[in-house]
Scaffold this motif. Sequence first.
Motif, PDB file in Angstrom:
ATOM      1  N   PRO A 392       0.838  -1.197   0.000  1.00 44.30           N
ATOM      2  CA  PRO A 392       0.000   0.000   0.000  1.00 44.30           C
ATOM      3  C   PRO A 392       0.873   1.248   0.000  1.00 44.30           C
ATOM      4  O   PRO A 392       1.982   1.209   0.514  1.00 44.30           O
ATOM      5  CB  PRO A 392      -0.764  -0.135   1.325  1.00 44.30           C
ATOM      6  N   GLU A 393       0.323   2.337  -0.581  1.00 47.02           N
ATOM      7  CA  GLU A 393       1.125   3.557  -0.729  1.00 47.02           C
ATOM      8  C   GLU A 393       1.743   3.969   0.612  1.00 47.02           C
ATOM      9  O   GLU A 393       1.062   3.992   1.636  1.00 47.02           O
ATOM     10  CB  GLU A 393       0.261   4.699  -1.277  1.00 47.02           C
ATOM     11  N   THR A 409      12.622   6.957   4.400  1.00 48.62           N
ATOM     12  CA  THR A 409      12.583   5.795   3.505  1.00 48.62           C
ATOM     13  C   THR A 409      11.695   6.152   2.310  1.00 48.62           C
ATOM     14  O   THR A 409      10.872   7.072   2.405  1.00 48.62           O
ATOM     15  CB  THR A 409      11.927   4.554   4.180  1.00 48.62           C
ATOM     16  N   LEU A 410      11.836   5.440   1.222  1.00 48.35           N
ATOM     17  CA  LEU A 410      10.904   5.597   0.098  1.00 48.35           C
ATOM     18  C   LEU A 410      10.738   4.224  -0.574  1.00 48.35           C
ATOM     19  O   LEU A 410      11.616   3.765  -1.303  1.00 48.35           O
ATOM     20  CB  LEU A 410      11.414   6.625  -0.922  1.00 48.35           C
ATOM     21  N   GLU A 411       9.613   3.573  -0.267  1.00 51.53           N
ATOM     22  CA  GLU A 411       9.372   2.226  -0.794  1.00 51.53           C
ATOM     23  C   GLU A 411       8.782   2.328  -2.193  1.00 51.53           C
ATOM     24  O   GLU A 411       7.749   2.971  -2.389  1.00 51.53           O
ATOM     25  CB  GLU A 411       8.379   1.511   0.114  1.00 51.53           C
ATOM     26  N   VAL A 412       9.456   1.687  -3.139  1.00 52.83           N
ATOM     27  CA  VAL A 412       8.966   1.738  -4.526  1.00 52.83           C
ATOM     28  C   VAL A 412       8.882   0.333  -5.121  1.00 52.83           C
ATOM     29  O   VAL A 412       9.501  -0.611  -4.611  1.00 52.83           O
ATOM     30  CB  VAL A 412       9.880   2.603  -5.430  1.00 52.83           C
ATOM     31  N   GLU A 413       8.111   0.228  -6.214  1.00 52.95           N
ATOM     32  CA  GLU A 413       8.087  -0.992  -7.027  1.00 52.95           C
ATOM     33  C   GLU A 413       8.385  -0.576  -8.461  1.00 52.95           C
ATOM     34  O   GLU A 413       8.270   0.607  -8.812  1.00 52.95           O
ATOM     35  CB  GLU A 413       6.706  -1.645  -6.947  1.00 52.95           C
ATOM     36  N   HIS A 414       8.730  -1.563  -9.284  1.00 51.27           N
ATOM     37  CA  HIS A 414       9.068  -1.262 -10.688  1.00 51.27           C
ATOM     38  C   HIS A 414       8.959  -2.548 -11.495  1.00 51.27           C
ATOM     39  O   HIS A 414       8.738  -3.627 -10.918  1.00 51.27           O
ATOM     40  CB  HIS A 414      10.491  -0.685 -10.765  1.00 51.27           C
TER      41      HIS A 414
END
Length: 416
Positions: A392-393, A409-414
């Motif tokens: 979730p965002e 922190t900065l949680e990302v997906e790709h």
Amino acid sequence: MTAPDGGAKPALRDDLLEPEVNHDPYPFFARLREEDPVHYSEAHRGWLVSRYDDVAAALVDPRLSSDRVRPLLEKLPEERRRTAGPVMELISEWMVVTDPPAHTRLRKLATKAFHPRKFVAMEGRIRELVDQSIDEFVASGERDLVAGIAFPLPATVISELIGAPIEDAERFKDWSQDLALVAFGAGGEVRADRHARAEASIEEMLDYFGDLIESERRQPGGGNLIADLVAGDDDDVLSDEEIKGMCALFLFAGHETTTTTITSAVKLLIENPDQMEILRGDPKAAGKTVEEVLRVEGAIKVLHRWVIEDVELRGKRIEAGERVLLLPAAANRDPEKFVDPDRFDITRSPNPHLGFGKGIHACIGAMLARIEMRVAVAAIVERLPGLRFAEPEPTFEWAPSLAARALTTLEVEHDA
Ligand code: HEM
């Protein structure tokens, strides 16, 4: 004060560390600029200056002094002075907290070591380091872009510039964190033993720099930053203590700021898909993207100055001995200076933001930082297609800090 809808506006809350303001300071900055651009804050026991023209003028005003650590050091109780002594002494000599003529001398000798040629020559190596960390980020399935990419880069770059062997880069990251703990005073919640450990680790760092200096003296011509600092110029040289202090300052001043700006760039690009598209279509726009990030989400919210001679600002008399908190983060969104100032627009030109400061203390590492950030942002966008926030965002956690604007922190997906 009456709000546009006729209701009474709440009183101006002026504690930058209040969680709501720390999370999103910009509505507060907008009110400051409009309602009281030179505002006395009880919370900070100082004057908050928020309009672009005022901040820009204050940064070049010699009546506002940067010499702000030594007076504090002198006021420390004897006991605390003994324990915090060597590290605080070191910090109080940093050029960023000195005034002319001491500053003029240190800046001149440091500028010699910060020759643009050196950084331009390093761009290929920076690209290699960024590619390496993106490879590892993708292979590991790591989601936090800060830990995986943005945090390791600046410490590794500075360790190589200083002339440390590559295997020691890890130690630079630890030292940098410990330095921040001590330099920022590390609030009440940090236990005393952690503080003491940080000081011990900084002593270790200074010894380490001492060894590098000694080896440069034994065998001159290392071609790195230490070599330039040791060589000095025709009329002057730095002492070993000064060189150690300068290396520590470069590590400290250039680490979190660069990490943060890379992180904020990615956050802003994900939030603004139209701007991400522009950058994907034209990777050369990475340079201007970084400038726009420095403007709308600059790493430094506040720059402290002490008034050493009475000044008058927008009709307010500020007396010698008082403190001023200049707010580049508010100035950079001043509608008098920037059209549609809250809009993130990577094509904005000109973009005379104050993210690197101005005047005699303007960031000496700006060119290096710009190269690191441009290379990192371009590579992240190019190599991580479908870059988006993790589900979730994430709730964005901004470090609780008066001076810094830093996502932890900065949680990302790709889809790489
Ligand atoms: C995005 C990255 C960076 C930002 C936003 C930034 C921002 C700033 C700002 C606003 C100042 C002015 C401080 C003042 O007026 O009191 C400054 C000064 C300074 N910065 Fe940076 N900086 C960055 C990267 C770096 C790097 C990479 C280095 C070195 C490796 C560095 C070294 C310094 C030094 C030594 C000063 C003090 C200059 C002086 O007092 O004459 N900075 N920086």
